[in-house]
Enzyme design. Structure first.
Site, PDB file in Angstrom:
ATOM      1  N   GLY A 190       0.821  -1.208   0.000  1.00 39.38           N
ATOM      2  CA  GLY A 190       0.000   0.000   0.000  1.00 39.38           C
ATOM      3  C   GLY A 190       0.848   1.246   0.000  1.00 39.38           C
ATOM      4  CD  GLU A 198       7.710  -4.806  -1.365  1.00 34.37           C
ATOM      5  OE1 GLU A 198       7.968  -3.987  -2.255  1.00 34.37           O
ATOM      6  OE2 GLU A 198       8.589  -5.407  -0.721  1.00 34.37           O
ATOM      7  CB  CYS A 233       3.433  -0.064  -6.777  1.00 32.98           C
ATOM      8  SG  CYS A 233       3.630  -1.739  -7.394  1.00 32.98           S
TER       9      CYS A 233
HETATM   10  P1  NAP Z   1      -3.259   2.190   1.654  1.00 27.82           P
HETATM   11  O1  NAP Z   1      -4.210   3.334   1.727  1.00 27.82           O
HETATM   12  O2  NAP Z   1      -1.964   2.365   2.344  1.00 27.82           O
HETATM   13  O3  NAP Z   1      -4.048   0.929   2.190  1.00 27.82           O
HETATM   14  C1  NAP Z   1      -3.497  -0.377   2.350  1.00 27.82           C
HETATM   15  C2  NAP Z   1      -4.113  -1.062   3.555  1.00 27.82           C
HETATM   16  O4  NAP Z   1      -3.471  -0.580   4.737  1.00 27.82           O
HETATM   17  C3  NAP Z   1      -5.587  -0.796   3.768  1.00 27.82           C
HETATM   18  O5  NAP Z   1      -6.193  -1.948   4.315  1.00 27.82           O
HETATM   19  C4  NAP Z   1      -5.576   0.343   4.765  1.00 27.82           C
HETATM   20  O6  NAP Z   1      -6.752   0.395   5.535  1.00 27.82           O
HETATM   21  C5  NAP Z   1      -4.411  -0.029   5.648  1.00 27.82           C
HETATM   22  N1  NAP Z   1      -3.798   1.151   6.283  1.00 27.82           N
HETATM   23  C6  NAP Z   1      -3.316   2.247   5.651  1.00 27.82           C
HETATM   24  N2  NAP Z   1      -2.803   3.105   6.552  1.00 27.82           N
HETATM   25  C7  NAP Z   1      -2.968   2.539   7.779  1.00 27.82           C
HETATM   26  C8  NAP Z   1      -2.639   2.927   9.118  1.00 27.82           C
HETATM   27  N3  NAP Z   1      -2.034   4.081   9.366  1.00 27.82           N
HETATM   28  N4  NAP Z   1      -2.962   2.086  10.130  1.00 27.82           N
HETATM   29  C9  NAP Z   1      -3.569   0.900   9.879  1.00 27.82           C
HETATM   30  N5  NAP Z   1      -3.910   0.491   8.635  1.00 27.82           N
HETATM   31  C10 NAP Z   1      -3.610   1.278   7.607  1.00 27.82           C
HETATM   32  O7  NAP Z   1      -2.878   1.828   0.137  1.00 27.82           O
HETATM   33  P2  NAP Z   1      -3.868   1.794  -1.126  1.00 27.82           P
HETATM   34  O8  NAP Z   1      -4.383   3.164  -1.369  1.00 27.82           O
HETATM   35  O9  NAP Z   1      -4.808   0.692  -0.980  1.00 27.82           O
HETATM   36  O10 NAP Z   1      -2.908   1.387  -2.349  1.00 27.82           O
HETATM   37  C11 NAP Z   1      -2.258   2.326  -3.179  1.00 27.82           C
HETATM   38  C12 NAP Z   1      -0.791   2.453  -2.796  1.00 27.82           C
HETATM   39  O11 NAP Z   1      -0.216   1.154  -2.755  1.00 27.82           O
HETATM   40  C13 NAP Z   1       0.048   3.231  -3.789  1.00 27.82           C
HETATM   41  O12 NAP Z   1       0.918   4.070  -3.089  1.00 27.82           O
HETATM   42  C14 NAP Z   1       0.811   2.154  -4.537  1.00 27.82           C
HETATM   43  O13 NAP Z   1       2.044   2.581  -5.091  1.00 27.82           O
HETATM   44  C15 NAP Z   1       1.018   1.150  -3.446  1.00 27.82           C
HETATM   45  N6  NAP Z   1       1.257  -0.197  -3.971  1.00 27.82           N
HETATM   46  C16 NAP Z   1       2.482  -0.762  -3.777  1.00 27.82           C
HETATM   47  C17 NAP Z   1       2.733  -2.017  -4.305  1.00 27.82           C
HETATM   48  C18 NAP Z   1       4.092  -2.658  -4.163  1.00 27.82           C
HETATM   49  O14 NAP Z   1       4.211  -3.849  -4.460  1.00 27.82           O
HETATM   50  N7  NAP Z   1       5.109  -1.958  -3.739  1.00 27.82           N
HETATM   51  C19 NAP Z   1       1.726  -2.725  -4.982  1.00 27.82           C
HETATM   52  C20 NAP Z   1       0.484  -2.125  -5.112  1.00 27.82           C
HETATM   53  C21 NAP Z   1       0.273  -0.869  -4.590  1.00 27.82           C
HETATM   54  P3  NAP Z   1      -7.831   1.562   5.223  1.00 27.82           P
HETATM   55  O15 NAP Z   1      -8.207   1.463   3.820  1.00 27.82           O
HETATM   56  O16 NAP Z   1      -8.882   1.309   6.208  1.00 27.82           O
HETATM   57  O17 NAP Z   1      -7.133   2.851   5.393  1.00 27.82           O
END
Ligand code: NAP
Length: 493
Positions: free
Chosen positions: A206, A230, A267
């Site tokens: 995320g 990641e 990502c």
């Molecule tokens: P996200 O907002 O960080 O959410 C990921 C998960 O983590 C969700 O279940 C979210 O819950 C939880 N979460 C986020 N912040 C948290 C916190 N402070 N405390 C507890 N739980 C937390 O990511 P996303 O918007 O779904 O995905 C997009 C991002 O992922 C982009 O930045 C992309 O580049 C990255 N990504 C990286 C990869 C890789 O392999 N490196 C692959 C795919 C995507 P909630 O939704 O309830 O907030």
């Protein structure tokens, strides 16, 4: 039609689920690699039979179109089967045996599972990096029970996938708590999981904000645990002048495609393009700008991500020294993308680290360098990345070792003459990179080596054969490759 949200798991429910997972760990850690591989194959086969239910459901929740989701779906099934094969090979266990040479002791070492793992998936990959995605497969392969925190942006898809995993666990005769699933639209559910003393590791895919806050949370526990996060990346693409001169139009086409596919919500999206000033660069800019202005906006994954995209885009558009090169000529709704290409001089880019951060969506910055030395300075001034791409002709590849050295220091995967989007699931893949791309640059989230994240080495010294695990016994009953007295073999001792 809007789907009803699931209620968040209460702290008591989280506690009960993690306790059950901890109990299940006692039995699951004793399973052989064959049994775990059978589980992964059973999950893949259960999912295959549910495509007609899951693909439309995921499309409804994420707004990703069905062809895009079908590709991800096939990848997810392939991934599960690939992890099964790698799990079964036992390669990831790094079995080492140094037979006793009195007075020197007998030493036998292998990787053992860490314990229950909390998995957080990303919104942009509802299958491949979510409930039955890479982290879940790797943790199960290592012998760890998994508790998935469903992503609220595809909670119904996650619940349906989780039911199929539950059926596979039952069909394999394993304790039900080998896999659990909790809902939580607030951060509290995730935090309660990470802080629970029986959780021994976290797999996260995320945003940087989410990943880094879970890393801090886990490090502050009385017993700190590893978080394999990641996170986002801007995946810089370096265009060498000779290559640009020969292929300006083709490069513009390839990069436009990579920047805008799936609404730029990858990502590995190329967020930074670095090149030296000159006529060839101007030709490239004209071609790329035309494609960006022709790209239609698409609906983003969810309202929160669209809001963030527009806020981050606006913030950067207001930055000093930024020149707007192209914006999609169609204005979409509030939840849609607005493909954008901007440019900045290298000196300005180097002095403003806000310009180095990921804007998740179709937004890229072209960094104008006055010469190749400045290109090396940009490479050295960037933070850790999942990937770096170098477009260079045969002579240019060899003539700039300083640039290659700088790139290798900064990324997990160095790509020659290719765009960063597209990650092959294979043993030699590395999907990770120095901070802030991932929380531990030594490990990959894609490919069989990802299993190693959820295991740790244990050495048995002078242990009687009767107490050794099968992997370390003289007879080698599982017929695994082992390094015996420094030689790799499957031999019986
Ligand atoms: P996200 O907002 O960080 O959410 C990921 C998960 O983590 C969700 O279940 C979210 O819950 C939880 N979460 C986020 N912040 C948290 C916190 N402070 N405390 C507890 N739980 C937390 O990511 P996303 O918007 O779904 O995905 C997009 C991002 O992922 C982009 O930045 C992309 O580049 C990255 N990504 C990286 C990869 C890789 O392999 N490196 C692959 C795919 C995507 P909630 O939704 O309830 O907030």
């Amino acid at each position: 039609m809007m789907k009803q949200p699931f209620p968040d798991a209460s702290p008591e429910q989280v506690d009960a689920i993690v306790h059950s997972a901890w109990k299940a760990f006692a039995a699951y850690r004793q399973t052989t690699v064959r049994q775990r591989a059978d589980l992964l194959r059973a999950i893949a086969s259960g999912l295959r039979g549910a495509a007609d239910l899951l693909l439309p459901l995921a499309s409804e929740e994420t707004h990703l179109d069905e062809p895009r989701l079908r590709t991800e779906w096939e990848r997810t099934l392939f991934q599960l089967n690939t992890y099964a094969a790698f799990c079964e090979s036992g390669d990831w266990m790094d079995i080492r045996i140094d037979i006793a040479e009195p007075p020197l002791p007998d030493l036998r070492k292998m990787m053992v599972p860490l314990g229950p793992v909390a998995v957080f998936g990303a919104s942009n990959f509802p299958f491949a990096y979510s409930t039955a995605g890479g982290d879940t497969a790797c943790a199960l392969a290592a012998g760890c029970p998994v508790i998935v925190k469903a992503h609220p942006a595809h909670a119904h898809t996650s619940a349906a996938v989780s039911a199929i995993i539950g059926e596979a666990v039952a069909a394999c005769g394993l304790p039900p708590a080998v896999f659990s699933h909790v809902h939580g639209a607030s951060f509290e559910t995730g935090k309660a999981l990470v802080l629970h003393p029986h959780i021994k590791a976290v797999g996260f895919t995320g945003s940087f904000e989410g990943g880094s806050s879970l890393v801090r949370l886990a490090a502050g526990r009385p017993e700190p645990i590893p978080v394999f996060a990641e996170m986002g990346s801007v995946n810089p693409v370096y265009l060498m002048p000779g290559m640009l001169e020969q292929q300006a139009e083709a490069l513009a086409e390839a990069l436009a495609q990579s920047m805008t596919q799936s609404g730029g919500q990858f990502c590995t999206n190329p967020g930074i393009i670095v090149a030296t000033e000159g006529q060839a660069l101007e030709t490239f800019i004209t071609a790329l700008s035309q494609r960006i202005s022709d790209t239609q906006p698409v609906q983003m994954l969810h309202a929160g991500i669209a809001q963030q995209f527009h806020a981050n885009r606006e913030k950067l558009l207001g930055a000093e020294g930024l020149e707007v090169l192209a914006v999609s000529s169609t204005v979409g709704g509030a939840g849609d993308t607005r493909p954008t290409l901007v440019a900045v001089k290298a000196q300005t880019f180097l002095s403003n680290s806000n310009l180095h951060r990921e804007v998740f969506g179709p937004f890229s910055i072209l960094v104008r360098c006055s010469n190749l030395l400045q290109m090396v300075e940009v490479a050295e001034g960037m933070e850790g990345q999942l990937t770096a791409s170098l477009f260079a002709d045969a002579a240019e590849v060899h003539s700039h070792p300083a640039l290659l050295a700088a790139l290798e220091q900064k990324c997990g995967r160095l790509i020659f003459n290719g765009v960063p989007t597209g990650v092959r699931v294979a043993l030699a893949m590395h999907h990770g990179g120095p901070w802030p791309a991932s929380s531990d640059s030594r490990f990959t989230a894609v490919g069989g080596d990802g299993i190693r994240r959820f295991a740790r080495p244990v050495c048995y010294q002078n242990a009687p054969q009767s107490v050794l695990p099968p992997e370390l016994k003289n007879e080698n009953p599982l017929s695994l490759w082992r390094t015996i007295n420094n030689e790799l073999s499957k031999r019986v001792i």
